[in-house]
Design a protein around this motif. Sequence first.
Motif, short mmCIF file in Angstrom:
data_model
loop_
_atom_site.label_atom_id
_atom_site.label_comp_id
_atom_site.label_asym_id
_atom_site.label_seq_id
_atom_site.Cartn_x
_atom_site.Cartn_y
_atom_site.Cartn_z
N LEU A 148 0.86 -1.19 0.00
CA LEU A 148 0.00 0.00 0.00
C LEU A 148 0.90 1.23 0.00
O LEU A 148 2.10 1.14 0.16
N GLY A 149 0.30 2.39 -0.16
CA GLY A 149 1.07 3.63 0.00
C GLY A 149 2.11 3.82 -1.07
O GLY A 149 3.26 4.17 -0.78
N ALA A 150 1.74 3.59 -2.34
CA ALA A 150 2.69 3.78 -3.44
C ALA A 150 3.26 5.18 -3.40
O ALA A 150 2.59 6.14 -3.04
N GLY A 151 4.52 5.30 -3.77
CA GLY A 151 5.13 6.62 -3.85
C GLY A 151 5.86 7.00 -2.58
O GLY A 151 6.54 8.01 -2.53
N SER A 152 5.75 6.18 -1.54
CA SER A 152 6.45 6.51 -0.31
C SER A 152 7.96 6.40 -0.52
O SER A 152 8.44 5.56 -1.25
#
Length: 360
Positions: A148-152
Motif C-alpha cells: 500500500l502507499g505507493a510513492g512513499s
Amino acid sequence: MEDVVVIGAGLSGLTAARQLHQSGYRVLVVDKSRGLGGRLATRRLTRPLGTTAIDHGCRYLEPFNDASLSPMSLLLAAGVLQLWQPETFSLEADGALRVAAPGTLYAAPQGISAVAKALAPGLTIQRHWRATTLTPLSQGWRIAGEPLGAGSQDASDLAQPSPIKARAVVVAIPAPQAAALIAAAAQQHEGLSEMVQQLETVEFEAVITAMAGYSPHQSTSLAAQNVPGGWMVTGDNHPILRWLALDSSKRTDSKEPVVVVHSSAAFAASNIDRSDLEEVGQALLKTAAEHLGPWLKTPESMQVHRWRYGFVSKPLNSLLLASPALPNLVGCGDWCRGGNAEGAIASGHQAAKLIAQALE
Ligand SMILES: Cc1cc2nc3c(=O)[nH]c(=O)nc-3n(C[C@H](O)[C@H](O)[C@H](O)COP(=O)(O)OP(=O)(O)OC[C@H]3O[C@@H](n4cnc5c(N)ncnc54)[C@H](O)[C@@H]3O)c2cc1C
C-alpha cells in the motif's frame, strides 16, 4: 521461507513476534499501516506553536492483573510511560458531572505508539503491506498480499515479494478482518472453516474520535469545576460521549491545549459511514460543550478518526484462536480475552508459546 509471519503490528502481534524472535526464530511482521502499534495510535498535529502528539486510540495503560505480563516497569524506566494524574469525572446519562475516584494511569509523553516502538527493535517489519489471503501448503503457509502507499520514500516500504511463505503464521488482527483473511481458503481445510466460525462469534463496537486543538490562551477548565491541570471524563452511561480528556496534559512539552473525545458505541453505529466526518466531529464537540463548557465547541483545528473495530463487545473468551488440526496457525488479539492492552499482550504471549511448540 520465513519461520513465522506475524500479520499485524499491534500490541498482540508485536508481543508474539518479539517472543519468537528472542527464541531464535526467523520472524517477519507485516502491517497494512504506515505506523506501528495498531490501536496504540498517535497522530502528530501541526499547531501554530509546533507539532504535538495526540493519542487517538488507546489512552493509557493501567496496572496489569497478571503482573508477570506487565511491561510497565521497563516502560517507566525507559521514560516511555509516566504516571498521568488527571482530575477524574463521570458524565451521567442526564448530563450531570460528578467527581470520580482517580485510577492509576500510565500515559506516554511522546504518544502511546511509543509503547509499540519499544517492542519493535530487532524485528523485521514490512509496513504498508496488507495480507489478503492465507493458503495452507503441504508444509506451512502461503500469504498473499499487496503493498500500500505507493510513492512513499521510506525504505521500509519497499515491496515485499508476494506471496510470502512461512512455516507458521500468527494472525494478530481484529477478528472480523481475520475472518475475511482466512475465509478464502476455508473450504480447503475443515480446521480453517471452524476457525472462521469462531471468529464470527466475536463482536466489536465502533468508536468515532475527535481531536480538537485550542488556543494557548484558552482556559481549559470544565464548567462549574476549577480544574487547573489535566482532566478526564468518562461517559459510560452517556448516549453520545464515551470518554474525553485534555490529551495535552499527558505531554511534557505541551504548548497548546488538545482535547480528545471518543464517541459512544451508539453514536458511532449511526455515524460511522457518513462522508462528512468534519460535521460528525463537530457534533461530538457540541455535545461536550453543552455539558462541560462552551469553549469546547470552537477549536482552532480538528481531526476526526473512525475506528470500525474499536472496543471488543463480545470476546472469544479464550486466550487465543487455535485448531488442533492446524498447529502452525494461531489467531491472537485483544478480542480473544480482555479487550484491552493487557488482553492483547496476554494473547500475543500465548500465541508465541503455541507456535514455538508447533515448530519444535
Ligand atoms: C479509542 C480507543 C481507546 C482505547 N483505550 C484503551 C485504554 O485506555 N487502555 C487499554 O488498555 N486499551 C485501550 N484500548 C484498546 C487497546 O487499544 C487494544 O486492546 C489493543 O491496542 C489491541 O491490540 P491488538 O494487537 O489486539 O490489535 P490492533 O491494535 O488492532 O492491531 C492490529 C494490527 O493489524 C493491522 N492489520 C489489520 N488487517 C491487516 C491485514 N490484512 N494485513 C496487515 N495488517 C493488518 C492493523 O493495521 C493493526 O496495526 C482502546 C481502543 C480504542 C479504539
